[in-house]
Design an enzyme around this catalytic site. Structure first.
Site, mmCIF file in Angstrom:
data_model
loop_
_atom_site.group_PDB
_atom_site.id
_atom_site.type_symbol
_atom_site.label_atom_id
_atom_site.label_comp_id
_atom_site.label_asym_id
_atom_site.label_seq_id
_atom_site.Cartn_x
_atom_site.Cartn_y
_atom_site.Cartn_z
ATOM 1 N N ASP A 18 -23.011 66.882 -69.004
ATOM 2 C CA ASP A 18 -22.947 65.424 -69.191
ATOM 3 C C ASP A 18 -21.711 64.891 -69.921
ATOM 4 O OD1 ASP A 18 -25.454 65.886 -68.147
ATOM 5 O OD2 ASP A 18 -26.546 65.246 -69.912
ATOM 6 N N LYS A 78 -29.270 63.855 -63.127
ATOM 7 C CA LYS A 78 -30.562 64.024 -63.786
ATOM 8 C C LYS A 78 -30.883 62.812 -64.648
ATOM 9 C CE LYS A 78 -28.630 66.630 -67.724
ATOM 10 N NZ LYS A 78 -29.098 65.804 -68.837
ATOM 11 N N CYS A 111 -29.567 66.653 -74.898
ATOM 12 C CA CYS A 111 -29.495 67.460 -73.674
ATOM 13 C C CYS A 111 -29.148 68.922 -73.940
ATOM 14 C CB CYS A 111 -28.512 66.828 -72.695
ATOM 15 S SG CYS A 111 -29.035 65.169 -72.177
#
Length: 197
Positions: A18, A78, A111
């Site tokens: 990310d 996601k 995350c």
């Protein structure tokens, strides 16, 4: 010897989590963290270690930043904090179920942590590259690293990971890796973490 965290090019995978445009102004040491992650990605390409890239809700958070150098990697999108989506699990299976994971990206307490816990629960060995991981808050980052260490994650640095992967100056790719290490990794503010240990 099992359990000591010795990295190997065989059975390893790099997870890039990310590193997206909208995070750029808010993540502590974003530029330096991405720079370190980019070195890891270059090294894994040289050493034929597979890579997986995710993006968290790219419609709102934008694409992966170009300086990561992840062209050619198709991002797994996601909404979950963990990278271990069905599509990522499917990719891991197609890679022969690697048992060592080199993990970097953002954010440490979200995350990265959720991904690490999922990997550990699957019995995988997790290596978090501390100078290639960050958060909006340095407090969250340092506490997340400390908590993850308690859970059995191995913490390392970009340079430490690269040297462990080649292990010998006679390695056929050592000179290429050495070029990536010509300049020390940029400081990402980790000294406070180690002074608290």
């Amino acid at each position: 010897m099992a359990g000591i965290g010795r990295l190997s090019t065989k059975g390893s995978v790099l997870l890039l989590c990310d590193m997206q445009e909208k995070f750029r102004p808010t993540i502590f040491q974003f530029t330096n963290v991405v720079s370190n992650a980019a070195r890891l990605l270059q090294a894994c390409r040289i050493l034929n270690i597979p890579q997986i890239l995710t993006e968290q809700y790219p419609k709102g958070l934008g694409p992966t930043v170009p300086e990561l150098g992840a062209e050619g990697l198709k991002p797994h999108t996601k909404t979950s904090f963990s990278m271990m989506t069905e599509s990522v699990q499917s990719s891991l299976k197609s890679m022969g179920d690697p048992q060592q994971v080199i993990l970097c990206g953002i954010e440490a307490q979200a995350c990265i942590a959720c991904t690490a816990y999922d990997l550990l629960e699957r019995g995988m060995e997790v290596h978090i590259v501390a100078d290639a991981v960050s958060s909006r808050s340095q407090t969250d980052r340092l506490f997340a690293l400390s908590r993850l260490r308690q859970s059995g994650v191995f913490l390392n640095t970009t340079e430490g990971v690269l040297l462990q992967l080649v292990q010998d100056a006679k390695h056929p790719n050592f000179k290429e890796i050495q070029k990536l290490l010509a300049h020390p990794s940029p400081d990402t503010g980790l000294l406070a973490f180690f002074s608290s240990l």
